[in-house]
Design an enzyme around this catalytic site. Structure first.
Site, PDB file in Angstrom:
ATOM      1  N   GLY A 149       0.885  -1.263   0.030  1.00 20.71           N
ATOM      2  CA  GLY A 149       0.144   0.052   0.167  1.00 20.71           C
ATOM      3  C   GLY A 149       0.846   1.189   0.115  1.00 20.71           C
ATOM      4  N   GLU A 151       8.430  -7.259 -10.286  1.00 19.34           N
ATOM      5  CA  GLU A 151       7.053  -8.168  -9.817  1.00 19.34           C
ATOM      6  C   GLU A 151       7.180  -9.489  -9.852  1.00 19.34           C
ATOM      7  OE1 GLU A 151       3.856  -6.114 -11.442  1.00 19.34           O
ATOM      8  OE2 GLU A 151       4.025  -4.306 -10.038  1.00 19.34           O
ATOM      9  N   HIS A 187       8.712  -3.478  -6.900  1.00 22.20           N
ATOM     10  CA  HIS A 187       8.041  -3.070  -8.255  1.00 22.20           C
ATOM     11  C   HIS A 187       9.189  -2.508  -9.421  1.00 22.20           C
ATOM     12  CE1 HIS A 187       3.934  -3.586  -6.456  1.00 22.20           C
ATOM     13  NE2 HIS A 187       4.377  -3.047  -5.512  1.00 22.20           N
ATOM     14  N   SER A 201       5.829  -5.546  -1.144  1.00 28.23           N
ATOM     15  CA  SER A 201       5.808  -4.116  -1.666  1.00 28.23           C
ATOM     16  C   SER A 201       6.087  -3.287  -0.594  1.00 28.23           C
ATOM     17  CB  SER A 201       4.307  -3.703  -1.956  1.00 28.23           C
ATOM     18  OG  SER A 201       4.320  -2.290  -2.882  1.00 28.23           O
ATOM     19  N   ALA A 202       5.207  -2.341   0.097  1.00 26.52           N
ATOM     20  CA  ALA A 202       5.320  -1.455   1.283  1.00 26.52           C
ATOM     21  C   ALA A 202       5.967  -2.473   2.356  1.00 26.52           C
ATOM     22  CB  ALA A 202       4.276  -0.617   1.931  1.00 26.52           C
TER      23      ALA A 202
END
Length: 231
Positions: free
Chosen positions: A86, A190, A155, A118-119
């Protein structure tokens, strides 16, 4: 330490976390209960976010940390912890606000299995200065979990749309490297992940990644031993 740092929650048109299930299961081994940290969620509320992860991982029991009256005790008694993607700034802001960052760091350093995407992967590095996100919140500090002594860029992509005149991802990372020439930045595409087990770091997945340091760029390949970046 046992840290799985996934670049993303999705690959192409695959379902949520579907590509990561084999890596997650291997990482967790016999652990079936996972404490989930949804604080990076902004456009989705934390209950919905937790339910989304539970749906994606039906063979596990997923409980959101925000659903406990004592978040610190939840961390202390957790079998494993997962931190979702997020907005990295909102995630780190919440961890500082609730005074949870050092406790998570301590437990993971003691061997608690950690999964991030991700985060949730970005905060495993020294700081969040190489996140792709907008600073929609101002954390107390950019300093993160520091489970690994380098920066991450989940990413990662070197694609540039035709006619687009903004800086590429590589150029943005190079700006960091100019100001912090001794700190490596590892870009993972990814579908890829970095796996830290004990004192060994490995790139997982099928795609190459990149290490930026100073003025150099080094291609890293799947299953390559990257333990040199732990010192």
């Amino acid at each position: 330490m046992q840290v799985l740092m996934l670049s993303s929650s999705r690959v192409g048109s695959e379902g949520y976390l579907q590509h990561a299930i084999p890596m997650i299961d291997q990482h967790l081994r016999d652990h079936k209960e996972v404490l989930f940290v949804p604080f990076a969620g902004v456009s989705v509320n934390w209950d919905e976010y937790t339910a989304m992860v539970q749906t994606a991982l039906p063979h596990l029991t997923i409980k959101g940390i925000h659903q406990y009256t004592d978040a610190k005790q939840a961390i202390k008694s957790a079998q494993a912890i997962a931190v979702g993607g997020g907005n990295t700034f909102n995630l780190l802001h919440q961890l500082y606000e609730q005074d949870l960052l050092k406790l998570i760091q301590q437990r993971v350093r003691q061997g608690l299995p950690y999964i991030g995407w991700s985060a949730g992967s970005n905060i495993c590095g020294k700081s969040i200065r190489t996140t792709n996100d907008m600073p929609i919140m101002q954390p107390k500090s950019f300093d993160a979990l520091n489970l690994v002594p380098f920066q991450l860029n989940p990413h990662y992509s070197d694609y540039q749309p035709p006619g687009h005149n903004g800086e590429t991802r590589a150029q943005r990372i190079q700006e960091f490297c100019i100001l912090h020439p001794t700190t490596p930045v590892i870009g993972i595409r990814e579908g890829s992940a970095l796996l830290l087990q004990r004192n060994q770091l490995t790139l997982k997945g099928e795609l190459d990644g990149l290490v930026f340091k100073g003025t150099s760029q080094t291609v890293i390949t799947a299953n390559q031993d990257l333990s040199q970046y732990l010192t």
